[in-house]
Design a protein around this motif. Structure first.
Motif, PDB file in Angstrom:
ATOM      1  N   ALA A 366      49.999  43.115  20.376  1.00 44.85           N
ATOM      2  CA  ALA A 366      50.593  43.638  21.610  1.00 44.85           C
ATOM      3  C   ALA A 366      52.046  43.180  21.728  1.00 44.85           C
ATOM      4  O   ALA A 366      52.912  43.938  22.141  1.00 44.85           O
ATOM      5  CB  ALA A 366      49.779  43.173  22.811  1.00 44.85           C
ATOM      6  N   LYS A 394      44.375  48.544  22.661  1.00 44.21           N
ATOM      7  CA  LYS A 394      45.441  49.526  22.457  1.00 44.21           C
ATOM      8  C   LYS A 394      45.326  50.738  23.373  1.00 44.21           C
ATOM      9  O   LYS A 394      46.153  51.636  23.326  1.00 44.21           O
ATOM     10  CB  LYS A 394      45.436  49.988  20.989  1.00 44.21           C
ATOM     11  N   MET A 395      44.276  50.776  24.193  1.00 41.93           N
ATOM     12  CA  MET A 395      44.069  51.940  25.037  1.00 41.93           C
ATOM     13  C   MET A 395      44.698  51.725  26.404  1.00 41.93           C
ATOM     14  O   MET A 395      44.369  50.791  27.112  1.00 41.93           O
ATOM     15  CB  MET A 395      42.574  52.200  25.221  1.00 41.93           C
ATOM     16  N   HIS A 396      45.585  52.619  26.773  1.00 45.12           N
ATOM     17  CA  HIS A 396      46.198  52.677  28.091  1.00 45.12           C
ATOM     18  C   HIS A 396      47.203  51.536  28.311  1.00 45.12           C
ATOM     19  O   HIS A 396      48.386  51.756  28.196  1.00 45.12           O
ATOM     20  CB  HIS A 396      45.137  52.669  29.195  1.00 45.12           C
ATOM     21  N   ALA A 397      46.714  50.358  28.626  1.00 40.32           N
ATOM     22  CA  ALA A 397      47.620  49.240  28.869  1.00 40.32           C
ATOM     23  C   ALA A 397      47.650  48.351  27.637  1.00 40.32           C
ATOM     24  O   ALA A 397      46.649  48.208  26.940  1.00 40.32           O
ATOM     25  CB  ALA A 397      47.151  48.449  30.079  1.00 40.32           C
ATOM     26  N   ARG A 398      48.787  47.760  27.359  1.00 40.58           N
ATOM     27  CA  ARG A 398      48.896  46.821  26.254  1.00 40.58           C
ATOM     28  C   ARG A 398      49.954  45.806  26.642  1.00 40.58           C
ATOM     29  O   ARG A 398      50.953  46.162  27.264  1.00 40.58           O
ATOM     30  CB  ARG A 398      49.318  47.572  24.980  1.00 40.58           C
TER      31      ARG A 398
END
Lengths: 421, 421
Positions: A366, A394-398
């Protein structure tokens, strides 16, 4: 409240009320949300004696339960800490409101005017452990981003969280916002956590903050989407081209400034050619600073080191301990990070641009740091304000999850009677 | 291949190979990916006779299975359709490469230079039904965005998909990219779908494209994150302030241009005050165009309409049928959409700005249209190029899912030995 049926009914009710509050909150005027957060900050300060009293009950419970000193310290609230929570609420109140922001905007030849507009996610479930300040931070960030939130704090901070939660509700009511916008699960029963993980109809995303036990439970049981917050198994790779003085300073800071945060360095990877020129000095400095260095076979030759065992690679010590190993080359360092890392924060110390580029390109964490202390892995240090945590998925928020990362978007398409040919 | 153990082993192997290919693909030079896609397009055209032959087997299988004419038509490939698939591959080849794009960039007073850089997601699993062109589009979009992909097409298009897949592999090999970057599940056994839904170690996201059966299976079984593609239960609300001429044109286009696409209108909501002025004319025009109008009690007074049943609200007809109902006011229309919609595309026809603003603010669909035909709900029409589909969930991707939506990001933080105080 101890049998499953009651917990199920209770959680269904909380979920339904959160869903209703979210629908209303989605278009609440920004100034009302700001007002609610400021009023909550004021209430927190006015009621500080009550909060300290509630916290005393938690501390007593913690002592009886035999919590470690570190855990007891995380749990403890005094005036200084309450002031810090208050200030954090005020800082979130002062942040820009993300909802309704136009992220992108363009015209199509067909006559469509298209906007990509930020929207709330809906209902966020936050599952956390002992720190009572998360109640305020998570509640406030969700409110700022127009989401209803269901807070499920750890049983250790039960009374402290309840007292802080009351202040948030006071803020909501004063601002004319639905008090169900910030709800707290009023039971210590862990069945409530399992319930939350399955509430696909009413919870849009779960943010789990906690240790291995919680992470494992979430991985096994979650049906609701999750912003994974794994451990911070933070690596620093010292390249052959690293600058010795910078390396020394950065490694010391990354390991010792605060050892209990997720950005603290946990493993040092030293290029074979840098062992004598830089590695020795760095390891001596760590030992002098009181750090236990668990070294591989080669580095064990340095006096004061301890022998590392296999289990020390990929381990989050959160303590004055660091693992250290020699790598043949940069690719071996990258391979080690792939195998043992947690995709949180990893760092290269190097002056050679090609080495830096290769690391940045191939390490998929990240946060990838270059010649900077990993202790900077923090929403505030990134200029993003308060955060719920650092997402390692890794999906949406990182990376740091602040108010903006708690939003989605929709397309608003305007025309004057356009039809498709 | 029919017993569970073999499917499990086969899928584990496919997953491991995809993961390895993804690691390599993540930093593949953009021009190699472009070259692979162009070569695949060429191969598709060169091998068109083979593809038509493979397709003939699928058509025979479909006939034996008693597929509907519409299904048989979706399945059928001829030279024209193969040329369209080839052109779509070329268009994706020509698109900008999203990987490595710097989405945001800023400096912090601490000396940090922070970049938010686009990265691939990793491994994408695509589960789809009969249309063989999805094999090419999904494979190409994943490749463009640096993701390895596991394609699981419907059993009806088994041979056609295999033939198209071979062209993609030929492109990969010619460009020196790992052929495991685009894999196809070589079995009709549905156990493979269940396997994919649980492959949390090797698949990062599942894109399910299909009808209710698939969506239900995914909702029950998926442990891997999903970009939900629900039905397009598309509503058009005719406000009291709507312009009669625009309303007529837009509704007709939205319902009749193509009835089988997800952006086709399925339900008309007419403000009480617009029934006589606009609604009657629109409904007559629909009936004249051959549309079956299933009307509520009030609108049943219009000759030629049929009585709607409860099941007609919230139904995706994908046919020359539309449901129609009178609403007391705008809020009743919004409430109907909340209750029966699928968060895909919904539209208001209105001239009154306050009414438009209220609708745009309160309807939380992926696409909210104002005075535009809902048939524009399409990545191409949005200027985004090819799409895998329209995501109706709110996590990560929403609306048309093209190459850019198949990416994540990481933070690259550069400094010159910065330490945190």
């Amino acid at each position: 409240m101890k049998d499953g049926t009651d917990i199920h009914a209770m959680m269904s009710d909380i979920g339904a009320r959160a869903r209703a509050a979210a629908a209303e909150l989605a278009y609440a005027p920004p100034e009302r949300k700001t007002q609610a957060l400021e009023a909550a900050a004021d209430a927190l300060w006015t009621r500080r004696a009550e909060i300290v009293e509630a916290n005393a009950k938690d501390l007593e419970f913690g002592r009886d339960k035999g919590l470690s000193d570190a855990m007891m310290d995380r749990l403890m609230l005094d005036e200084t800490r309450i002031a810090a929570i208050r200030d954090s609420l005020r800082a979130i109140a002062a942040q820009a409101d993300p909802v309704g922001q136009v992220i992108a905007e363009w015209e199509q030849p067909s006559g469509l005017h298209i906007q990509r507009v930020r929207t709330p996610l809906g209902v966020v479930g936050v599952i956390y452990e002992s720190r009572p300040n998360v109640t305020a931070d998570a509640g406030a960030l969700c409110l700022k981003s127009g989401n209803a939130v269901i807070l499920r704090g750890g049983s250790e901070s039960f009374h402290s969280s309840a007292a802080i939660h009351e202040c948030l509700v006071e803020g909501l009511c004063g601002a004319g916002l639905p008090e169900d916008a910030v709800q707290r699960v009023p039971t210590r029963d862990r069945a409530a956590v399992s319930e939350m993980l399955g509430m696909t109809d009413t919870i849009d995303v779960i943010v789990p903050r906690g240790g291995k036990g919680l992470v494992g439970l979430v991985q096994r049981e979650a049906r609701v989407p999750v912003f994974a917050h794994l451990e911070g198994i933070v690596h620093i790779y010292i390249d052959a081209s690293a600058d010795p003085a910078k390396a020394l300073e950065v490694v010391l800071n990354a390991k010792t400034r605060r050892t209990g945060i997720c950005g603290a360095a946990e493993c040092l990877l030293i290029h074979r050619d840098a062992v004598d020129t830089i590695g020795q000095g760095v390891i001596h400095a760590l030992i002098d600073a009181g750090v236990e260095v668990r070294a591989d076979e080669t580095l064990q030759a340095i006096s004061g080191t301890h022998a590392a065992v296999e289990d020390d690679w990929g381990r989050e010590f959160l303590d004055t301990i660091i693992a250290a190993r020699v790598v043949e080359d940069e690719d071996a360092a990258i391979a080690h990070i792939r195998q043992y890392g947690s995709d949180h924060t990893d760092c290269i110390l190097a002056e050679d641009q090609a080495a830096i580029d290769r690391f940045v390109e191939r390490v998929d964490s990240a946060i990838v740091m270059v010649n900077a202390s990993t202790q900077f892995a923090d929403g505030g240090e990134f200029g993003m304000g308060a955060e719920i945590g650092i997402a390692t998925g890794k999906m949406h928020a990182r990376g740091p999850v602040g108010a903006e990362q708690l939003t989605s978007f929709k397309y608003v398409v305007r025309a004057d009677g356009a039809v498709r040919s």
